[in-house]
Enzyme design. Structure first.
Site, PDB file in Angstrom:
ATOM      1  N   ASP A  47       0.861  -1.181   0.000  1.00 31.18           N
ATOM      2  CA  ASP A  47       0.000   0.000   0.000  1.00 31.18           C
ATOM      3  C   ASP A  47       0.900   1.234   0.000  1.00 31.18           C
ATOM      4  OD1 ASP A  47      -1.687   2.110   0.608  1.00 31.18           O
ATOM      5  OD2 ASP A  47      -2.810   1.019   2.136  1.00 31.18           O
ATOM      6  N   VAL A  48       0.786   2.066  -1.029  1.00 28.49           N
ATOM      7  CA  VAL A  48       1.684   3.217  -1.132  1.00 28.49           C
ATOM      8  C   VAL A  48       1.438   4.261  -0.044  1.00 28.49           C
ATOM      9  CG1 VAL A  48       2.135   2.998  -3.600  1.00 28.49           C
ATOM     10  CG2 VAL A  48       0.153   4.329  -2.819  1.00 28.49           C
ATOM     11  N   ASN A  57       0.931   6.717  -9.991  1.00 27.88           N
ATOM     12  CA  ASN A  57      -0.363   6.504 -10.643  1.00 27.88           C
ATOM     13  C   ASN A  57      -1.445   6.034  -9.682  1.00 27.88           C
ATOM     14  OD1 ASN A  57      -2.209   5.758 -12.979  1.00 27.88           O
ATOM     15  ND2 ASN A  57      -1.828   3.731 -12.101  1.00 27.88           N
ATOM     16  N   TYR A 117     -11.832  13.965  -4.188  1.00 27.95           N
ATOM     17  CA  TYR A 117     -10.959  13.740  -5.337  1.00 27.95           C
ATOM     18  C   TYR A 117     -10.320  15.049  -5.790  1.00 27.95           C
ATOM     19  CZ  TYR A 117      -9.440  11.547  -9.714  1.00 27.95           C
ATOM     20  OH  TYR A 117      -8.684  11.044 -10.758  1.00 27.95           O
ATOM     21  N   LYS A 159      -6.288  16.029  -5.979  1.00 26.51           N
ATOM     22  CA  LYS A 159      -5.597  16.328  -7.232  1.00 26.51           C
ATOM     23  C   LYS A 159      -5.028  17.744  -7.247  1.00 26.51           C
ATOM     24  CE  LYS A 159      -5.996  12.277  -8.935  1.00 26.51           C
ATOM     25  NZ  LYS A 159      -4.787  11.422  -9.017  1.00 26.51           N
TER      26      LYS A 159
END
Length: 249
Positions: free
Chosen positions: A61-62, A88, A154, A158
């Site tokens: 898990d990043v 990504n 989201y 971003k």
């Protein structure tokens, strides 16, 4: 002349954009090693099987410090370098959800994966790239400048990635490290496939939106990964032709 990266790390390589990019990179740079990162080992193995070159699977898990540390220790010990990082990995846990109605535990989880995952991997990549230089590419979104309705989690994430991209580009300059923000709009993946049937617009209506093949994103990543060290692309937007973005709403 196109550069030939030796080691490329792709996070979120289990499917969608990550898988398409892995396959395209393996074909464009057959001598490179692709490190495929994700939480689902079975899906990563499917991606690896679709690639034509050498692959390395890194399950984890990043957003987890220990998992990222383990992954970069493996890359350092086995290969001693990293030429390209494609940040990504990302999730959309609260689509079509007004901020005041959002489950804040899911909101925090979305920020942790979408922001801290990229932060942790970028920090580790810079440590490894300091000696040789390298290229970091962040999967942004057109939501980093033009959000959809009821998509605060989201959109916030971003926007943060855009800040990370710009800071990395500035702070990495002295080490020969470049950073690109790749903003994508309506690539044909499971995450956004519903837009072809109908997506909420700023005026409240539901309208179908144009989609583009995910392979178009993969072609773009191949271009970015193969740029010579003397060239930098700070920001690149690739969107489905005709989608409501410029003047969205």
């Amino acid at each position: 002349m196109r550069s030939t990266p030796q080691v490329i790390l792709i996070t979120g390589a289990s499917g969608g954009i990550g898988r398409a990019c892995a396959v395209a990179l393996s074909e464009a740079f057959p001598a490179c090693v692709l490190v495929l990162s994700g939480r689902r080992e079975d899906a990563l193995r499917e991606t690896a099987a679709a690639c034509s070159g050498q692959t390395e699977i890194a399950v984890g898990d990043v957003s987890n410090d220990a998992d990222v540390k383990k992954m970069f220790e493996m890359i350092t010990n086995k290969y001693g370098r990293l030429d390209v990082l494609f940040n990504n990995a990302g999730v959309d846990l609260l689509p079509n959800t007004a901020l005041e109605e959002a489950d804040m535990s899911l909101f925090r989880r979305a920020l942790d994966i979408n922001i801290m995952g990229a932060v942790l991997c970028t920090a580790s990549a810079i440590r490894l790239m300091k000696q040789t230089g390298g290229r970091i590419i962040n999967n942004g979104s057109i939501s980093s400048t033009s959000p959809r309705p009821d998509a605060a989690a989201y959109t916030v994430a971003k926007h943060a990635i855009l800040g990370l991209s710009r800071s990395t580009s500035l702070d990495g300059r002295k080490y020969g490290i470049t950073c690109t923000q790749l903003d994508i709009g309506n690539a044909g993946t499971d995450m956004i496939s519903h837009a072809a049937k109908g997506c909420r617009q700023a005026d409240g209506t539901l309208r179908p939106e144009p989609m583009m093949a995910v392979g178009r994103v993969a072609e773009t990543l191949v271009y970015l990964a193969g740029l010579g060290a003397d060239a930098d692309v700070l920001r690149l937007e690739i969107v489905a032709a005709g989608m409501p973005f410029v003047g969205r709403g």
